[in-house]
Design an enzyme around this catalytic site. Structure first.
Site, PDB file in Angstrom:
ATOM      1  CE  LYS A 106      -4.482   0.912   0.357  1.00 28.80           C
ATOM      2  NZ  LYS A 106      -5.598   0.131  -0.172  1.00 28.80           N
ATOM      3  N   GLY A 203     -26.957   0.087   2.797  1.00 26.01           N
ATOM      4  CA  GLY A 203     -26.165   0.718   1.744  1.00 26.01           C
ATOM      5  C   GLY A 203     -26.596   0.235   0.380  1.00 26.01           C
ATOM      6  CB  VAL A 207     -20.949  -3.177  -3.282  1.00 28.37           C
ATOM      7  CG1 VAL A 207     -21.035  -4.681  -3.026  1.00 28.37           C
ATOM      8  CG2 VAL A 207     -19.527  -2.799  -3.667  1.00 28.37           C
ATOM      9  CE1 TYR A 209     -29.911  -0.930  -9.178  1.00 28.94           C
ATOM     10  CE2 TYR A 209     -27.876  -1.476 -10.338  1.00 28.94           C
ATOM     11  CZ  TYR A 209     -29.247  -1.267 -10.353  1.00 28.94           C
ATOM     12  OH  TYR A 209     -29.941  -1.395 -11.510  1.00 28.94           O
TER      13      TYR A 209
HETATM   14  P1  NAD Z   1     -20.713   3.536  -2.253  1.00 30.32           P
HETATM   15  O1  NAD Z   1     -20.196   4.812  -1.704  1.00 30.32           O
HETATM   16  O2  NAD Z   1     -21.064   3.455  -3.685  1.00 30.32           O
HETATM   17  O3  NAD Z   1     -21.983   3.053  -1.423  1.00 30.32           O
HETATM   18  C1  NAD Z   1     -22.107   3.207  -0.053  1.00 30.32           C
HETATM   19  C2  NAD Z   1     -23.542   3.565   0.231  1.00 30.32           C
HETATM   20  O4  NAD Z   1     -23.735   3.610   1.637  1.00 30.32           O
HETATM   21  C3  NAD Z   1     -23.952   4.935  -0.323  1.00 30.32           C
HETATM   22  O5  NAD Z   1     -25.099   4.799  -1.115  1.00 30.32           O
HETATM   23  C4  NAD Z   1     -24.191   5.760   0.929  1.00 30.32           C
HETATM   24  O6  NAD Z   1     -25.198   6.731   0.758  1.00 30.32           O
HETATM   25  C5  NAD Z   1     -24.600   4.687   1.906  1.00 30.32           C
HETATM   26  N1  NAD Z   1     -24.467   5.058   3.309  1.00 30.32           N
HETATM   27  C6  NAD Z   1     -23.576   5.867   3.907  1.00 30.32           C
HETATM   28  N2  NAD Z   1     -23.814   5.978   5.213  1.00 30.32           N
HETATM   29  C7  NAD Z   1     -24.889   5.189   5.465  1.00 30.32           C
HETATM   30  C8  NAD Z   1     -25.631   4.868   6.627  1.00 30.32           C
HETATM   31  N3  NAD Z   1     -25.317   5.384   7.821  1.00 30.32           N
HETATM   32  N4  NAD Z   1     -26.675   4.021   6.521  1.00 30.32           N
HETATM   33  C9  NAD Z   1     -27.032   3.512   5.327  1.00 30.32           C
HETATM   34  N5  NAD Z   1     -26.364   3.783   4.185  1.00 30.32           N
HETATM   35  C10 NAD Z   1     -25.317   4.614   4.260  1.00 30.32           C
HETATM   36  O7  NAD Z   1     -19.599   2.441  -1.875  1.00 30.32           O
HETATM   37  P2  NAD Z   1     -19.436   0.983  -2.485  1.00 30.32           P
HETATM   38  O8  NAD Z   1     -18.408   1.007  -3.554  1.00 30.32           O
HETATM   39  O9  NAD Z   1     -20.771   0.414  -2.763  1.00 30.32           O
HETATM   40  O10 NAD Z   1     -18.769   0.223  -1.250  1.00 30.32           O
HETATM   41  C11 NAD Z   1     -19.553  -0.143  -0.127  1.00 30.32           C
HETATM   42  C12 NAD Z   1     -18.628  -0.715   0.939  1.00 30.32           C
HETATM   43  O11 NAD Z   1     -17.953  -1.867   0.433  1.00 30.32           O
HETATM   44  C13 NAD Z   1     -17.541   0.232   1.411  1.00 30.32           C
HETATM   45  O12 NAD Z   1     -17.289  -0.009   2.775  1.00 30.32           O
HETATM   46  C14 NAD Z   1     -16.337  -0.193   0.596  1.00 30.32           C
HETATM   47  O13 NAD Z   1     -15.126   0.108   1.239  1.00 30.32           O
HETATM   48  C15 NAD Z   1     -16.549  -1.690   0.522  1.00 30.32           C
HETATM   49  N6  NAD Z   1     -15.923  -2.320  -0.643  1.00 30.32           N
HETATM   50  C16 NAD Z   1     -16.251  -1.922  -1.890  1.00 30.32           C
HETATM   51  C17 NAD Z   1     -15.655  -2.545  -2.986  1.00 30.32           C
HETATM   52  C18 NAD Z   1     -16.027  -2.152  -4.383  1.00 30.32           C
HETATM   53  O14 NAD Z   1     -15.693  -2.896  -5.315  1.00 30.32           O
HETATM   54  N7  NAD Z   1     -16.704  -1.029  -4.590  1.00 30.32           N
HETATM   55  C19 NAD Z   1     -14.713  -3.566  -2.791  1.00 30.32           C
HETATM   56  C20 NAD Z   1     -14.410  -3.969  -1.495  1.00 30.32           C
HETATM   57  C21 NAD Z   1     -15.011  -3.338  -0.417  1.00 30.32           C
END
Ligand code: NAD
Length: 377
Positions: A106, A203, A207, A209
């Site tokens: 990292k 959330g 992811v 969705y």
């Molecule tokens: P994103 O930002 O697209 O989605 C997160 C969602 O959570 C948003 O819609 C936001 O409005 C909502 N949110 C925030 N606070 C909230 C609360 N208190 N209650 C309910 N909803 C709330 O992020 P993402 O890419 O979908 O990632 C989601 C999680 O998965 C994160 O923790 C991320 O680190 C982890 N993750 C994502 C990936 C990836 O490929 N995108 C890979 C590994 C881990």
């Protein structure tokens, strides 16, 4: 000892004690490296641009150390170093359980990530990455973009997540989480069928969705929450989901709680509200503290360790290194199912919580590969 500390591009190697005359602070730094046996940490400085970076390589036993570049305004240099050390170690474990031939690394760039002067910073970072000759490969992380990766690319080939390549990893991550939930169901209910099961999804972002779509397609009932009403509405419409207020999601009676928003959502306050049999979702660092993993275990709630079930993002990046295709990335993410079954098996055999069993699985694989390499002449 081989350690060198220079003002620019200096390299600290773990595993050796600091020189007796070294200042107290440097001793502290080596102690930090030695604590989790990091292989190497480079402190990188470029006076012409003000670039200050740290590249941490935790392990290259399984392959080149892969991990994103975080651009962040840290409270102190020490805080930045600790973040790089912690995150790089996490990457080693994540790659190991995902069955990838990658190590853990990292990097961080210290500074204001809203700056418009990005090209010189990221090109400087790229030059320092290039100097590591492929031991470290970078990608996007907090505070960086695909355009920033293009600047790095001008100086080194050891970068992924470029414009026009694999793109948004969330469909692959969601697929891995979906397969992981099925593995949990198999252990809990004797069948991985999710039709008729209820999933409380926190959330509805990238992811969340895609996960909702997969669960709905299999006939699962969804109760969803998000602080963004538009994101909730989309999932309600497309997946016939029921929505609840963000704070209510912890109280929903369901088979599965799937955290896909924030970290530390399994904590003292939420634990007593949960009325589920499985916790399995994409969010990073779901346990506020390890003792919350123990508490889930004590309540017989199956916990899918976050870094195992959300490995699809890393799997997607790895697929890019080998010529990305969605089928290939999805197939590999599908193996999260088997990795989790193995985690649950270790947990059962050794009577340890699943979050510890995941570490054990990673360490087993790293040790086995290290041994094979040692025995080769
Ligand atoms: P994103 O930002 O697209 O989605 C997160 C969602 O959570 C948003 O819609 C936001 O409005 C909502 N949110 C925030 N606070 C909230 C609360 N208190 N209650 C309910 N909803 C709330 O992020 P993402 O890419 O979908 O990632 C989601 C999680 O998965 C994160 O923790 C991320 O680190 C982890 N993750 C994502 C990936 C990836 O490929 N995108 C890979 C590994 C881990």
């Amino acid at each position: 000892m081989r350690a060198r500390v220079k003002s620019s591009g200096s390299t600290l190697r773990a595993g050796s004690p600091p020189a007796a005359s070294a200042p107290e602070r440097a001793e502290d730094l080596f102690a930090l490296l030695a604590e989790h046996a990091h292989e190497q940490v480079s402190l990188c400085y470029e006076p012409s641009t003000g670039y200050r970076g740290i590249i941490a390589i935790h392990s290259t036993v399984l392959g080149p150390a892969l991990g994103g570049t975080r651009f962040w305004s840290y409270g102190s240099d020490r805080e930045a170093l600790i973040d790089a050390l912690r995150l790089s170690r996490g990457m080693t474990y994540k790659a190991a359980v995902a069955g990838l031939n990658l190590g853990g690394g990292k990097s961080v760039i210290i500074g204001d990530n809203t700056t418009a002067r990005r090209e010189p910073l990221f090109r400087a970072h790229g030059r320092h990455i290039e100097a590591l000759k492929g031991r470290y490969i970078t990608a996007e992380d907090v505070g960086t973009s695909t355009q920033d990766m293009e600047y790095i690319k001008a100086e080194t080939n050891h970068v992924t997540g470029l414009i026009g390549t694999s793109g948004d990893p969330s469909p692959v991550t969601a697929y891995g989480v979906y397969r992981g939930i099925k593995a949990c169901a198999r252990v809990r209910y004797g069948s991985d069928e999710l039709a008729g099961k209820t999933v409380a999804l926190q959330g509805c972002g990238h992811v969340g969705y895609h996960l909702a779509k997969l669960l709905h397609a299999e006939g699962a009932h969804l109760v969803v929450a998000d602080v963004d009403p538009f994101r909730v509405a989309r999932v309600v419409d497309e997946c016939q989901a029921q929505s609840v207020a963000p704070d209510e999601i912890y109280r929903v009676q369901a088979n599965v709680f799937a955290p896909c928003a924030l970290g530390a959502v399994i904590n003292d306050a939420t634990l007593k509200l949960l009325r589920v049999e499985i916790v399995a979702g994409a969010a990073n660092n779901q346990l506020a503290d390890e003792r919350h993993g123990d508490a889930l275990e004590a309540r017989s709630i199956i916990y899918a360790p976050d870094y195992v079930i959300n490995g699809g993002g890393l799997i997607n990046v790895n697929a890019e290194l080998q010529g990305w295709s969605l089928e290939r990335a999805r197939a590999k993410a599908g193996e999260i199912y088997d990795a989790l079954l193995r985690v649950f098996e270790i947990a059962r055999d050794e009577r340890i919580p699943t979050y510890r069993a995941a570490d054990r699985l990673a360490e087993e694989r790293i040790a086995a590969v290290a041994k094979v390499r040692q025995n080769l002449v």
